[in-house]
Scaffold this motif. Structure first.
Motif, PDB file in Angstrom:
ATOM      1  N   GLU A 146      45.181  55.186  38.276  1.00  0.00           N
ATOM      2  CA  GLU A 146      45.345  53.768  37.944  1.00  0.00           C
ATOM      3  C   GLU A 146      46.270  53.521  36.764  1.00  0.00           C
ATOM      4  O   GLU A 146      46.614  52.373  36.482  1.00  0.00           O
ATOM      5  CB  GLU A 146      43.981  53.113  37.695  1.00  0.00           C
ATOM      6  CG  GLU A 146      43.225  53.658  36.509  1.00  0.00           C
ATOM      7  CD  GLU A 146      42.322  54.825  36.876  1.00  0.00           C
ATOM      8  OE1 GLU A 146      41.400  55.114  36.105  1.00  0.00           O
ATOM      9  OE2 GLU A 146      42.557  55.451  37.930  1.00  0.00           O
ATOM     10  N   GLU A 150      50.200  49.310  36.963  1.00  0.00           N
ATOM     11  CA  GLU A 150      50.994  48.235  36.364  1.00  0.00           C
ATOM     12  C   GLU A 150      52.464  48.317  36.775  1.00  0.00           C
ATOM     13  O   GLU A 150      53.195  47.331  36.648  1.00  0.00           O
ATOM     14  CB  GLU A 150      50.866  48.283  34.834  1.00  0.00           C
ATOM     15  CG  GLU A 150      49.441  48.111  34.315  1.00  0.00           C
ATOM     16  CD  GLU A 150      48.840  46.782  34.741  1.00  0.00           C
ATOM     17  OE1 GLU A 150      49.598  45.807  34.919  1.00  0.00           O
ATOM     18  OE2 GLU A 150      47.601  46.717  34.906  1.00  0.00           O
ATOM     19  N   ARG A 155      51.579  44.936  45.141  1.00  0.00           N
ATOM     20  CA  ARG A 155      50.146  45.163  45.359  1.00  0.00           C
ATOM     21  C   ARG A 155      49.812  46.647  45.473  1.00  0.00           C
ATOM     22  O   ARG A 155      50.584  47.440  45.991  1.00  0.00           O
ATOM     23  CB  ARG A 155      49.697  44.437  46.627  1.00  0.00           C
ATOM     24  CG  ARG A 155      48.223  44.143  46.651  1.00  0.00           C
ATOM     25  CD  ARG A 155      47.956  42.704  47.082  1.00  0.00           C
ATOM     26  NE  ARG A 155      46.657  42.252  46.619  1.00  0.00           N
ATOM     27  CZ  ARG A 155      46.445  41.642  45.462  1.00  0.00           C
ATOM     28  NH1 ARG A 155      47.448  41.407  44.662  1.00  0.00           N
ATOM     29  NH2 ARG A 155      45.238  41.276  45.100  1.00  0.00           N
ATOM     30  N   SER A 178      38.984  47.916  40.864  1.00  0.00           N
ATOM     31  CA  SER A 178      39.492  46.839  41.711  1.00  0.00           C
ATOM     32  C   SER A 178      39.151  45.472  41.136  1.00  0.00           C
ATOM     33  O   SER A 178      39.842  44.486  41.398  1.00  0.00           O
ATOM     34  CB  SER A 178      38.930  46.972  43.132  1.00  0.00           C
ATOM     35  OG  SER A 178      37.519  46.909  43.112  1.00  0.00           O
ATOM     36  N   LEU A 179      38.087  45.380  40.347  1.00  0.00           N
ATOM     37  CA  LEU A 179      37.711  44.092  39.756  1.00  0.00           C
ATOM     38  C   LEU A 179      38.580  43.753  38.535  1.00  0.00           C
ATOM     39  O   LEU A 179      38.910  42.604  38.309  1.00  0.00           O
ATOM     40  CB  LEU A 179      36.237  44.116  39.348  1.00  0.00           C
ATOM     41  CG  LEU A 179      35.213  44.187  40.492  1.00  0.00           C
ATOM     42  CD1 LEU A 179      33.801  44.257  39.917  1.00  0.00           C
ATOM     43  CD2 LEU A 179      35.342  42.984  41.412  1.00  0.00           C
ATOM     44  N   LYS A 180      38.951  44.783  37.779  1.00  0.00           N
ATOM     45  CA  LYS A 180      39.719  44.549  36.556  1.00  0.00           C
ATOM     46  C   LYS A 180      41.206  44.324  36.842  1.00  0.00           C
ATOM     47  O   LYS A 180      41.878  43.632  36.093  1.00  0.00           O
ATOM     48  CB  LYS A 180      39.547  45.734  35.612  1.00  0.00           C
ATOM     49  CG  LYS A 180      38.161  45.857  35.005  1.00  0.00           C
ATOM     50  CD  LYS A 180      38.063  47.076  34.102  1.00  0.00           C
ATOM     51  CE  LYS A 180      36.681  47.222  33.513  1.00  0.00           C
ATOM     52  NZ  LYS A 180      36.566  48.426  32.649  1.00  0.00           N
ATOM     53  N   LYS A 181      41.717  44.925  37.907  1.00  0.00           N
ATOM     54  CA  LYS A 181      43.139  44.822  38.209  1.00  0.00           C
ATOM     55  C   LYS A 181      43.373  43.666  39.180  1.00  0.00           C
ATOM     56  O   LYS A 181      42.799  43.619  40.266  1.00  0.00           O
ATOM     57  CB  LYS A 181      43.645  46.127  38.833  1.00  0.00           C
ATOM     58  CG  LYS A 181      43.378  47.372  37.985  1.00  0.00           C
ATOM     59  CD  LYS A 181      44.243  47.414  36.742  1.00  0.00           C
ATOM     60  CE  LYS A 181      44.055  48.715  35.994  1.00  0.00           C
ATOM     61  NZ  LYS A 181      44.907  48.818  34.800  1.00  0.00           N
ATOM     62  N   THR A 182      44.227  42.743  38.799  1.00  0.00           N
ATOM     63  CA  THR A 182      44.474  41.570  39.642  1.00  0.00           C
ATOM     64  C   THR A 182      45.390  41.883  40.817  1.00  0.00           C
ATOM     65  O   THR A 182      45.457  41.114  41.763  1.00  0.00           O
ATOM     66  CB  THR A 182      45.109  40.448  38.807  1.00  0.00           C
ATOM     67  OG1 THR A 182      46.329  40.927  38.226  1.00  0.00           O
ATOM     68  CG2 THR A 182      44.162  39.994  37.710  1.00  0.00           C
ATOM     69  N   ASN A 183      46.104  43.012  40.761  1.00  0.00           N
ATOM     70  CA  ASN A 183      47.043  43.339  41.842  1.00  0.00           C
ATOM     71  C   ASN A 183      46.493  44.398  42.778  1.00  0.00           C
ATOM     72  O   ASN A 183      47.238  45.093  43.456  1.00  0.00           O
ATOM     73  CB  ASN A 183      48.375  43.812  41.258  1.00  0.00           C
ATOM     74  CG  ASN A 183      48.256  45.160  40.551  1.00  0.00           C
ATOM     75  OD1 ASN A 183      47.207  45.484  40.006  1.00  0.00           O
ATOM     76  ND2 ASN A 183      49.327  45.937  40.564  1.00  0.00           N
ATOM     77  N   SER A 185      44.004  45.467  46.043  1.00  0.00           N
ATOM     78  CA  SER A 185      43.243  45.068  47.230  1.00  0.00           C
ATOM     79  C   SER A 185      42.572  46.300  47.826  1.00  0.00           C
ATOM     80  O   SER A 185      43.131  47.394  47.812  1.00  0.00           O
ATOM     81  CB  SER A 185      44.149  44.434  48.290  1.00  0.00           C
ATOM     82  OG  SER A 185      44.627  43.178  47.874  1.00  0.00           O
TER      83      SER A 185
END
Length: 306
Positions: A146, A150, A155, A178-183, A185
């Protein structure tokens, strides 16, 4: 009665004294024939039991499939629905982590889809990233997967196993990522080998799990087809145990024969569903001769120097 003929007289006397009106004795031949028939019935019964067990297992798995279908459709549609035919007529480059990635120069105006640690290539812009490999998220890894999220322009797609998966382990990332990263899915990917049934590639990835074939690159390829490009380029898909472009350590978890089976199925799938999409291997190693092969000048020079 089925007994030795020497005992017939004594047994007949005993049985009639006990009140039995009709006492019959089987011959040895008749007795043996009955035993043989019973053996056949027992064998048939065992076969039927195995068959019924197989049918019951299949019905139970079918029940799991039906129960999961709504969730599968909701999750995969949320992840991929907007990209249906989205890159029609465009060029898409699938970037894996084989050593030949070092010899690739980005194609102008192409969409680049990275796989796992491919984002560590500094000179390749990454529009998307696919990963379903828990190894890359292991705390013992010097670089966590992860850390590169950025760098992804559009996505990141993280594959999750379906609950009915026959894979020996469920390779899922922690939910908090997955909850903390806005990009980011999440999507559903089918089980790894061994499969309970032959692996399939489906055209509509919103309604079916993506198939991994023991490599995250195949989920990226299926997504690429879904967007309906004119050309798909394969970079760093070396299908060898020669390691990665960012390290010289030989690949430890590469099942080359089975991954080759996956690429053969991809080719058959493309010929049937996307005959207008051209697939090009750039500097192929294990895939040489399967798709359209293209070699860069730098890579050819590296072969001459060996």
């Amino acid at each position: 009665m089925a007994v030795n003929p020497i005992l017939h007289g004594k047994i007949y006397y005993t049985m009639t004294n006990l009140g039995f009106k009709n006492v019959f004795f089987l011959s040895v031949k008749a007795y043996n024939e009955i035993i043989e028939e019973l053996k056949k019935l027992q064998t048939s019964s065992r076969v039927m039991q195995r068959f019924m067990s197989y049918v019951t297992d299949k019905l139970n798995r079918l029940e799991f499939f039906v129960e999961e279908q709504n969730e599968l459709c909701a999750v995969n549609t949320a992840a991929f629905g907007r990209y249906r035919n989205f890159f029609q007529g465009r060029k898409i480059v699938i970037v894996a982590s084989g050593p030949t990635t070092s010899y690739y120069k980005p194609i102008a105006d192409a969409i680049h889809i990275g796989v796992n640690y491919a984002w560590r290539s500094k000179n390749i812009p990454m529009d998307f990233l696919f990963t379903n490999d828990v190894i890359g998220n292991d705390k013992q890894q010097p670089v966590r997967m992860e850390e590169g999220f950025e760098r992804i322009k559009d996505r990141v797609f993280i594959g999750k196993r379906l609950q009915h998966s026959v894979a020996q382990a469920f390779y899922d990332y922690p939910v908090d990522i997955s909850l903390k990263k806005t990009n980011v899915s999440v999507f559903y990917v089918d089980s790894l080998f061994p499969y309970s049934s032959p692996p399939q590639i489906y055209q509509d990835i919103c309604y079916h799990p993506l198939t991994a074939f023991k490599s995250s690159v195949f989920t990226a390829i299926q997504f690429a087809f879904f967007t309906c490009p004119a050309e798909i380029y394969l970079v760093g898909c070396d299908v060898s145990d020669s390691g990665h472009f960012y390290e010289k350590i030989p690949g430890k978890y590469i099942d080359v024969p089975r991954i080759k089976i996956g690429y053969a199925k991809v080719k058959a799938f493309a010929e049937h569903h996307y005959p207008g999409t051209k697939i090009i291997s750039i500097n192929p190693v294990g895939l040489k001769g399967l798709f359209n092969d293209v070699y860069t000048d730098e890579y050819k020079k590296s072969l001459e120097n060996k």
